[in-house]
Design a protein around this motif. Structure first.
Motif, PDB file in Angstrom:
ATOM      1  N   ASN A  45      12.789   6.140 -71.592  1.00 54.48           N
ATOM      2  CA  ASN A  45      12.293   5.420 -72.531  1.00 54.48           C
ATOM      3  C   ASN A  45      12.885   4.557 -73.603  1.00 54.48           C
ATOM      4  O   ASN A  45      12.492   3.914 -74.937  1.00 54.48           O
ATOM      5  CB  ASN A  45      13.090   6.581 -74.067  1.00 54.48           C
ATOM      6  N   GLY A  54      12.657   4.880 -81.946  1.00 54.43           N
ATOM      7  CA  GLY A  54      11.869   6.046 -82.038  1.00 54.43           C
ATOM      8  C   GLY A  54      12.985   7.401 -81.820  1.00 54.43           C
ATOM      9  O   GLY A  54      14.187   7.414 -81.962  1.00 54.43           O
ATOM     10  N   PRO A  55      12.905   8.143 -82.814  1.00 55.79           N
ATOM     11  CA  PRO A  55      13.568   9.450 -83.515  1.00 55.79           C
ATOM     12  C   PRO A  55      13.717  10.331 -82.121  1.00 55.79           C
ATOM     13  O   PRO A  55      12.498  10.161 -81.189  1.00 55.79           O
ATOM     14  CB  PRO A  55      12.607  10.374 -84.431  1.00 55.79           C
ATOM     15  N   GLN A  57      14.631  13.206 -82.081  1.00 54.79           N
ATOM     16  CA  GLN A  57      13.418  14.748 -81.802  1.00 54.79           C
ATOM     17  C   GLN A  57      12.507  14.519 -81.413  1.00 54.79           C
ATOM     18  O   GLN A  57      11.671  14.782 -80.690  1.00 54.79           O
ATOM     19  CB  GLN A  57      12.819  15.340 -83.065  1.00 54.79           C
ATOM     20  N   ASP A  58      11.510  13.443 -81.939  1.00 56.44           N
ATOM     21  CA  ASP A  58       9.939  12.831 -80.841  1.00 56.44           C
ATOM     22  C   ASP A  58       9.856  12.705 -79.367  1.00 56.44           C
ATOM     23  O   ASP A  58       9.318  13.397 -78.881  1.00 56.44           O
ATOM     24  CB  ASP A  58       9.552  12.199 -81.250  1.00 56.44           C
ATOM     25  N   ASP A  61      10.095  16.445 -78.328  1.00 60.21           N
ATOM     26  CA  ASP A  61       9.164  16.777 -78.182  1.00 60.21           C
ATOM     27  C   ASP A  61       8.069  16.456 -77.667  1.00 60.21           C
ATOM     28  O   ASP A  61       7.046  17.353 -76.976  1.00 60.21           O
ATOM     29  CB  ASP A  61       8.107  16.996 -80.194  1.00 60.21           C
ATOM     30  N   GLU A  62       8.103  14.964 -77.355  1.00 60.39           N
ATOM     31  CA  GLU A  62       6.715  14.804 -76.069  1.00 60.39           C
ATOM     32  C   GLU A  62       7.026  15.584 -75.250  1.00 60.39           C
ATOM     33  O   GLU A  62       5.997  15.769 -73.940  1.00 60.39           O
ATOM     34  CB  GLU A  62       6.570  13.449 -76.357  1.00 60.39           C
TER      35      GLU A  62
END
Length: 205
Positions: A45, A54-55, A57-58, A61-62
């Motif tokens: 990423n 980006g966070p 956590q995102d 989650d993804e």
């Protein structure tokens, strides 16, 4: 010091990508399966700069939404541990969240016993850009020549540690600064570096 380190280009092959270079190192490390999985997720990423946008956590989650096997899911603690693993790999600065984080990671690695350089990075990048050494010296309670030396040290850092693997150089966004100069754009709540030449900050002459 940095002068003792071989250029990062000596470790590259023509076909190495940043992800491949980092994953090769990851294979050599001793860590838990969750840490390794999280580190690999983070590596994949990273953007071209080597930063993690980006966070966290995102990203977690993804990943979990796309994972059918419960054992392959990770939580935020796993991701934070994985991020620490990535931030310990070469090139130093990968996994940073923004410019300041990237430079601070390099300061901690190259000058671990120096308490002042991270403070200068966090609080005085704008003053360094303007070569306002007197303001930094006053705020930090140190001599002007010490600030000049810190500027010299900082110029050796790489604001975009992934750029040697992408084949592209950033550019000066406003077109106004000359060779070997640095300017900062504030966007999306962060700082994005652009520069021309081999350093990201103006000379200290």
């Amino acid at each position: 010091g940095l002068e003792e380190l071989p250029p990062i280009e000596t470790n590259l092959t023509a076909n190495d990508s940043l992800a491949e270079h980092l994953e090769w190192q990851l294979q050599m490390l001793t860590c838990t399966d969750k840490e390794r999985a999280a580190a690999r997720l983070i590596i994949n990423n990273l953007d071209d700069r080597g930063w993690l946008p980006g966070p966290l956590q995102d990203i977690v989650d993804e990943h979990n939404e796309d994972t059918e096997t419960p054992d392959e899911r990770i939580d935020l603690d796993d991701a934070e541990d994985g991020l620490l693993v990535v931030q310990g790999l070469d090139p130093v600065g990968c996994g940073a969240r923004d410019l300041i984080d990237c430079l601070c990671l390099q300061a901690k690695f190259h000058f671990p016993e120096d308490p002042f350089l991270p403070l200068i990075i966090k609080n005085h990048l704008g003053d360094l850009e303007k070569r306002n050494y007197a303001a930094i010296a006053k705020a930090m309670v140190m001599a002007d020549e010490d600030v000049v030396e810190y500027h010299r040290m900082l110029k050796q850092f790489e604001p975009w540690p992934g750029r040697n693997y992408t084949g592209g150089d950033p550019y000066c966004a406003n077109g106004q600064c000359g060779r070997d100069s640095f300017c900062a754009q504030y966007c999306d709540g962060g700082v994005t570096p652009y520069w021309r030449g081999s350093t990201f900050s103006a000379g200290t002459d």
